[in-house]
Design an enzyme around this catalytic site. Structure first.
Site, PDB file in Angstrom:
ATOM      1  N   ASP A 148      -0.169   8.525  10.928  1.00 56.05           N
ATOM      2  CA  ASP A 148      -1.155   7.541  10.497  1.00 56.05           C
ATOM      3  C   ASP A 148      -2.428   8.342  10.177  1.00 56.05           C
ATOM      4  O   ASP A 148      -2.580   9.499  10.582  1.00 56.05           O
ATOM      5  CB  ASP A 148      -1.418   6.490  11.584  1.00 56.05           C
TER       6      ASP A 148
HETATM    7  C1  BGC Z   1      -4.014   2.400   9.321  1.00 57.18           C
HETATM    8  C2  BGC Z   1      -2.766   2.477   8.483  1.00 57.18           C
HETATM    9  C3  BGC Z   1      -3.136   2.725   7.057  1.00 57.18           C
HETATM   10  C4  BGC Z   1      -3.962   3.992   6.976  1.00 57.18           C
HETATM   11  C5  BGC Z   1      -4.386   4.347   5.574  1.00 57.18           C
HETATM   12  C6  BGC Z   1      -4.922   3.588   9.117  1.00 57.18           C
HETATM   13  O1  BGC Z   1      -6.141   3.389   9.733  1.00 57.18           O
HETATM   14  O2  BGC Z   1      -3.673   2.299  10.684  1.00 57.18           O
HETATM   15  O3  BGC Z   1      -2.028   1.304   8.602  1.00 57.18           O
HETATM   16  O4  BGC Z   1      -1.977   2.799   6.277  1.00 57.18           O
HETATM   17  O5  BGC Z   1      -5.126   3.830   7.748  1.00 57.18           O
HETATM   18  O6  BGC Z   1      -5.307   3.455   5.115  1.00 57.18           O
END
Ligand code: BGC
Length: 743
Positions: free
Chosen positions: A263
């Site tokens: 993530d």
């Molecule tokens: C989120 C993800 C997301 C990523 C990119 C993170 O903070 O938890 O779900 O895909 O950011 O935006």
């Protein structure tokens, strides 16, 4: 004949030359594995390292020298996120990245219609293609464990079987475009509060029976090409480099052949990433700008530190090549896929899909005195109350925030539907919630400022309510902090902004009140018995107002069913009554431990276990018609482990309008060596019926449906004995029962 011979010779010559000229890695006639090995053999160490990590907020590098393009990812999961600047979260200010917002995934789940999930995924993938994206960061399949969860709206509810059944076609739909889905957030990311520091402690039964099945289905049935590893820890190890879950489960037991990615800003170290199967790093809190290099991405754990480690002998190249092979496979599936189409943005079909999912997902929770559908013949004046009637909901909520080509708000949808009907649609704001309407530089453009006091707003609404034929209250939550929003959980189960007081006052002023709840979560409803009609309206995206108007007026007969339990109070939720949420900080304040003490008893499993009565049960949802279910039978009375058993039930539309019913089948195990939930959903089917029409619905289950996870043996197991199929249209309405045996 001569000509034919010449043509053949030319063809052979052309093919030979082509084969000679074309390196194997570019030769589409070769298998992907052969091409991967060839590409790998041509790559330098530097090129291999560069494909492992981000080069901008949402892209990673290809291999330019070999003609392999960069890889572009984007959120996800219910629309393609607007482009941000190369190196910052700010909106890039483009004008060609406005998309269709599809209803959030809770709504998709509430449709209980896997065929619709496939179209949803396909449409989303087409938008991604048009926008030049190779990977959609979604779907999210974390379990709805507590109604305080800030990101529940992005997920598919509480039940592993329902989620698995819906997520597989979503993934297949996205990937049919040559765009990778990226199932997230693996795993146990059930809270937003403290998500970076949370260490989840969960027993193996709950892990395998509740929290992992959707990922397993995504991998084994959906054949997903990417998995995003979550921020949190499990077993004291960060999820991105979790030996037990990434190495043993995902890549080992389940045979996942795609890429495991972090993530954005998840935790790892180079040592752990090398050892524990992390393939791609999209940000892990390394800040290169203040460290060694001008380019922050070079200091990611899987960038220069990894390269240096290889050069100085700390790491070998076996793991590196394994990671690169997976990434090359991703390239061949996506940006090196010669059959990829261009996609579409904001096509009529996409809007139609968004509307259909909305209409099928909206849940009619309560309809006393058949207040709904609105009786338009007898209506002169409708009073719409509530901020959510006028508020755009597609901006906000975190990474799933969108920039839309258009969004029809509930009041606009209703007015458009009633146009030319001599029905006055009056409006009163009633309360003020969130007036910001901005996210990372994207603005709704709405001016929702309001200077009147709470008392004045309440008085206006109540005054206008008198004499109206209906009050349609459109409120609930929104996408601001501590509502339905990434990075924050809700602080209370109650409706925000003192809405309960307003609702009570309105219900006293006019008995024809419809409450429409806009949210991805359940909320407390102390006034439930005083408000005759209650509708769960989700976050419906671009076609929000049209979908809602269709259901309220009866153009569409509601058929949505709750994908989660709607508790009366937080104390009726295992995670809360057992005091496990949100966990306890360790003395050094580095990690917070949260033990899932309720174990396998999540959602309706807890309801059965603790004998609570929810406000609305899992699987519940009303219709404007009535259905009769009868004549449940099975094709056998006993099955073996290799066998399957088919249950058939008749269902008749006994009302006056066409509609759809979801036939649900739960399995009850009479006796087992380990404690089991009283019942578990193991099959369902949505069936459309004209008035008076009957159909037979058949649902087949196999040994998997009878099995539980034996934590001592570390394996799934079923036990001989008596079982019962419970069939009906909600987890609290299963009138048909049939016993059978496993032998
Ligand atoms: C989120 C993800 C997301 C990523 C990119 C993170 O903070 O938890 O779900 O895909 O950011 O935006």
């Amino acid at each position: 004949m001569k000509n034919l011979l010449i043509s053949c010779l030319l063809l052979v010559a052309a093919t030979t030359t082509r084969a000679q000229l074309l390196p194997v890695y570019l030769d589409n006639s070769k298998s992907i594995d052969e091409r991967i090995e060839d590409a790998l053999s041509r790559m330098t160490l530097d090129e291999k390292i560069r494909v492992l990590h981000a080069q901008s907020k949402f892209s990673s590098r290809g291999v330019p020298r070999l003609g392999i393009p960069d890889l572009w990812t984007d959120d996800g999961p219910h629309g393609i996120r607007p482009d941000v600047l190369w190196d910052s979260w700010r909106d890039a200010g483009k004008t060609n990245d406005s998309v269709v917002a599809f209803p959030a995934l809770t709504c998709l789940a509430a449709s209980w219609n896997p065929a619709l999930a496939r179209i949803y995924g396909k449409s989303l993938g087409e938008e991604a293609r048009y926008r030049g994206k190779d990977m959609v960061l979604g779907p999210g399949v974390n379990i709805y464990r507590t109604p305080l969860g800030g990101r529940n709206f992005e997920y598919l509810g509480e039940d592993p079987f329902l989620i698995s059944t819906m997520v597989v076609p979503y993934i297949q739909g996205v990937q049919s475009n040559g765009v990778s889905a990226c199932v997230k957030h693996f795993a146990l990311n059930n809270d937003e509060a403290n998500r970076h520091n949370l260490n989840v402690i969960v027993d193996d039964r709950a892990l395998n029976e509740i929290y992992l099945p959707a990922y397993k289905a995504a991998v084994q049935k959906g054949k997903v090409w990417a998995v995003m590893c979550a921020y949190n820890y499990y077993n004291n190890q960060p999820m991105c480099t979790n030996g037990k879950l990434v190495v043993k489960k995902l890549k080992g037991e389940w045979g996942f052949d795609g890429v495991a990615i972090t993530d954005w800003g998840a935790r790892t170290t180079t040592d752990d990433a090398v050892k524990y199967g992390l393939d791609m790093e999209f940000g892990t809190h390394t800040d290169g700008l203040h460290k060694e290099s001008k380019n922050a991405y070079n200091n990611y754990y899987l960038a220069f530190p990894y390269m240096k480690g290889i050069i100085n002998g700390r790491y070998g190249t076996k793991e590196l090549d394994e990671k690169v092979r997976r990434i090359l496979r991703l390239f061949y599936r996506t940006n090196m896929n010669p059959d990829r189409k261009t996609g579409f943005l904001c096509s009529e079909e996409h809007y139609a899909t968004a509307r259909k999912v909305g209409e099928e997902g909206i849940v009619l929770l309560q309809n006393q005195r058949n207040v709904l559908p609105l009786n338009l013949q007898k209506t002169r004046r409708i009073l719409v109350v509530g901020e959510n009637a006028i508020k755009m909901m597609t901006v906000g909520g975190g990474s799933s925030s969108l920039k839309v080509q258009h969004e029809i708000t509930p009041i606009e949808g209703l007015k458009a539907r009633l146009k030319g009907m001599k029905i006055e649609v009056d409006y009163a704001r009633g309360y003020v919630g969130d007036t910001t309407g901005a996210y990372n530089g994207v603005r709704t453009g709405q001016d929702l400022r309001e200077y009147r006091s709470e008392e004045e707003l309440l008085r206006e609404a109540v005054d206008k309510a008198k004499g109206a034929d209906y009050i349609i209250y459109i409120g609930g939550l929104n996408k601001s902090e501590h509502q339905d929003d990434e990075g924050y959980d809700r602080l209370t189960y109650d409706l925000p902004y003192n809405q309960d007081r307003l609702i009570e006052a309105l219900a006293r002023a006019n008995k024809n009140m419809v409450y429409v709840n806009i949210s991805g979560n359940a909320v407390a409803m102390p006034w439930k018995s005083r408000v005759p009609a209650i509708v769960q309206g989700w976050f419906l995206g671009s076609e929000s107002g049209k979908a809602l108007a269709a259901v309220l007026t009866g153009d569409t007969n509601p058929s949505g069913k709750l994908p989660f339990t709607w508790p009366a109070r937080l104390e009726d939720v295992g995670a809360h009554v057992l005091n496990t949420y949100p966990g306890t900080w360790r003395p050094d304040h580095k990690l917070i431990d949260e033990e899932y003490k309720e174990s396998i008893y999540v959602g309706y499993r807890w309801v059965d276990h603790a004998k609570t009565t929810p406000l609305f049960a899992f699987g519940h949802g009303l219709s404007y018609t009535s259905f009769k279910l009868f004549d449940l039978r099975a094709d056998k009375t006993a099955m073996t482990r290799e066998d399957r058993i088919t249950f058939t039930v008749k269902v008749k539309n006994t009302g006056k309008v066409a509609g759809a019913e979801v036939i649900q089948l739960y399995i009850h195990d009479d006796e087992s060596s380990l404690e089991r939930p009283y019942k578990e959903l193991k099959g369902f089917q949505k069936v459309y019926l004209e008035p008076g029409e009957s159909k037979e619905v058949s649902i087949t289950v196999d040994n998997d449906a009878l099995s539980f996870y034996d934590d001592k043996a570390g394996a799934w197991k079923s036990e001989n004995g008596n079982f019962e199929a419970l069939v009906g249209n909600a987890s609290d309405n299963l009138p048909l029962k049939l016993k059978f045996q496993l032998k």
